[in-house]
Design a protein around this motif. Structure first.
Motif, PDB file in Angstrom:
ATOM      1  N   PHE A   3      13.387  13.969  -4.488  1.00 38.23           N
ATOM      2  CA  PHE A   3      14.987  14.297  -5.071  1.00 38.23           C
ATOM      3  C   PHE A   3      15.371  15.235  -5.889  1.00 38.23           C
ATOM      4  O   PHE A   3      16.234  16.040  -5.585  1.00 38.23           O
ATOM      5  N   PHE A   4      14.510  15.676  -6.570  1.00 38.35           N
ATOM      6  CA  PHE A   4      14.890  16.994  -7.475  1.00 38.35           C
ATOM      7  C   PHE A   4      14.752  18.264  -6.748  1.00 38.35           C
ATOM      8  O   PHE A   4      15.346  19.144  -6.834  1.00 38.35           O
ATOM      9  N   THR A  59      10.891  10.849  -6.818  1.00 33.57           N
ATOM     10  CA  THR A  59      11.661  11.972  -7.513  1.00 33.57           C
ATOM     11  C   THR A  59      11.446  13.459  -7.485  1.00 33.57           C
ATOM     12  O   THR A  59      12.200  14.091  -7.568  1.00 33.57           O
ATOM     13  N   PHE A  60      10.170  13.773  -7.315  1.00 37.30           N
ATOM     14  CA  PHE A  60       9.782  14.953  -6.907  1.00 37.30           C
ATOM     15  C   PHE A  60      10.549  15.326  -5.555  1.00 37.30           C
ATOM     16  O   PHE A  60      11.113  16.430  -5.701  1.00 37.30           O
TER      17      PHE A  60
END
Lengths: 208, 208, 208
Positions: free
Chosen positions: A44-45, A41-42
């Motif tokens: 992706f963000f 998610t890091f």
């Protein structure tokens, strides 16, 4: 200045684009850290925050989307995510997110306005496109994380982006060399946003 | 594999696109049901959830937007909305939404990566585009309904999409036949997301 | 009617486009006032609300984005923001936002469907594109401000947009002159949305 002249200018400003990518990627990863997300998610963000603004700009002006044709932008975003994941959290605490966002805001507003002019957009929409694309990264980051968007904070935010974009459109129209105009426009917008973060500068809100 | 070879492959994978449309349309309609909306809103949610991801993908790679040139995609979405409206609610209760979303996620990540390659996108951005487009449908659905986006759930989500997209890019590079590569990539990503739903599998979150 | 015939029709409907821009710009500025924002944020909200729907439409049908090639649209939005900022707040109180939004909704649904047809989109997707683009302005406005989107309100909303868009597609197919078809389609959709605001008309929600 005619359009071909402007379009030769854009490559001279690529440092602004790279600065925007790097700091918005970091700011996306920092928000993922605040939200206790996973490494995936890091990443992706980091990617969506970094490429969001430029992607909207390129789609609207019908340019090829800047990060699709080689692997370097994605690699930069992955590196930013790893940097935030592996370094001490104290580096990224407090107002770091706001300062990274401020650099990205000024760089993207300036570069976005210049690239829009280079693709034949009229001056006022070019200014608007600079602002819009500078703000999209932060908006997407905040919406994905379920935060109130940074737009609604009381201190100067959109105004700083508008100042950078307006200066860029104006200075190029006055015939300044692109690297000088770009550095000046980005610096002044960053200083205004910085004063807003540091000193709480704000415009008067609506009161009736 | 060269670009023309890849572009001949995409038609062989259309079953993944159809699967993505159908299940995302159902998942949009199910969320409209949870929110006690009207039949018209069911249809609106079904369409935006089903076409959101593929639309972003097509705009970014500059392909004609896939659902605009015949009536069939819209008809499928209307059918999905009617199906949810008229069948017993017990069919759609509990974790149905999560499982439908899981099928759409894996199918769209795989197909999105393949279509991006076919339009000349570099490998890493193609992987990113597979992930992004797989996630857009669910994000739009959740934002419209005012829900926290599914991205922020603790179990593996983006990771499963990334696995499908990465497998697809890798297996095609290794020369596997497209239908085999597509079925494999989608299946493995779906199984990972399924384990996340069923067993609560998750990556470690950031802790510092 | 063949595509060239339809494309000659679009210029005859520009009054619908202008109406959509003006009232959505006002509605964006009014929401900024409700949120006690600054003048710069008034302008930002006015622009994004006014051009959001048409921009998505133009990107999807691969038309040049309508507000980029002269300064007039941006100037209209700035004027709308200034009007809301400087006139007595009592003008904009109560349900003003809903009524402005209703005019924009009907105008954009009608014009959006017609422009999509003119660019070769099939009838059902053209209807869908009319609805989608009519709703995007309000959705973006509400998301930026952190409000529940207007889509989720119980009274008829998407339905009114769908009625305007469907009438436009149908009346043009029946061979009506474009200005007549456009005025009729927009008026009927506006009346339906007006009845929803005034009388609380609503479709039955899902209950199981």
């Amino acid at each position: 200045m005619d359009a071909p002249a402007i379009s030769r200018i854009v490559p001279l400003l690529e440092y602004l684009d790279l600065a925007g990518i790097a700091v918005f990627a970091l700011s996306g990863a920092v928000l993922a850290a605040v939200k206790r997300q996973t490494l995936v998610t890091f990443i992706f963000f980091a990617i969506t925050t970094a490429v969001g603004g430029g992607t909207v700009r390129d789609v609207l002006i019908r340019a090829p989307v800047f990060w699709l044709h080689d692997n370097s932008t994605i690699l930069m975003c992955v590196a930013a995510a790893l940097a935030v994941w592996f370094t001490p959290a104290s580096l990224w605490k407090g107002r770091t997110l706001l300062w990274l966002d401020a650099v990205g805001l000024a760089a993207y507003a300036t570069y976005g306005a210049a690239k829009a002019l280079a693709f034949g957009v009229a001056p006022l929409p070019a200014l608007g496109l600079g602002v819009l694309t500078a703000c999209v990264g932060g908006i997407v980051r905040d919406l994905l994380a379920g935060e109130t968007t940074i737009l609604m904070r009381p201190e100067l935010y959109v105004t700083a982006a508008a100042l950078s974009a307006a200066l860029m459109v104006g200075l190029l129209a006055l015939g300044l060399a692109a690297p000088v105009a770009g550095a000046l426009a980005a610096l002044v917008g960053f200083l205004l946003r910085g004063a807003a973060i540091w000193r709480g500068w704000r415009l008067p809100g609506y009161r009736r």
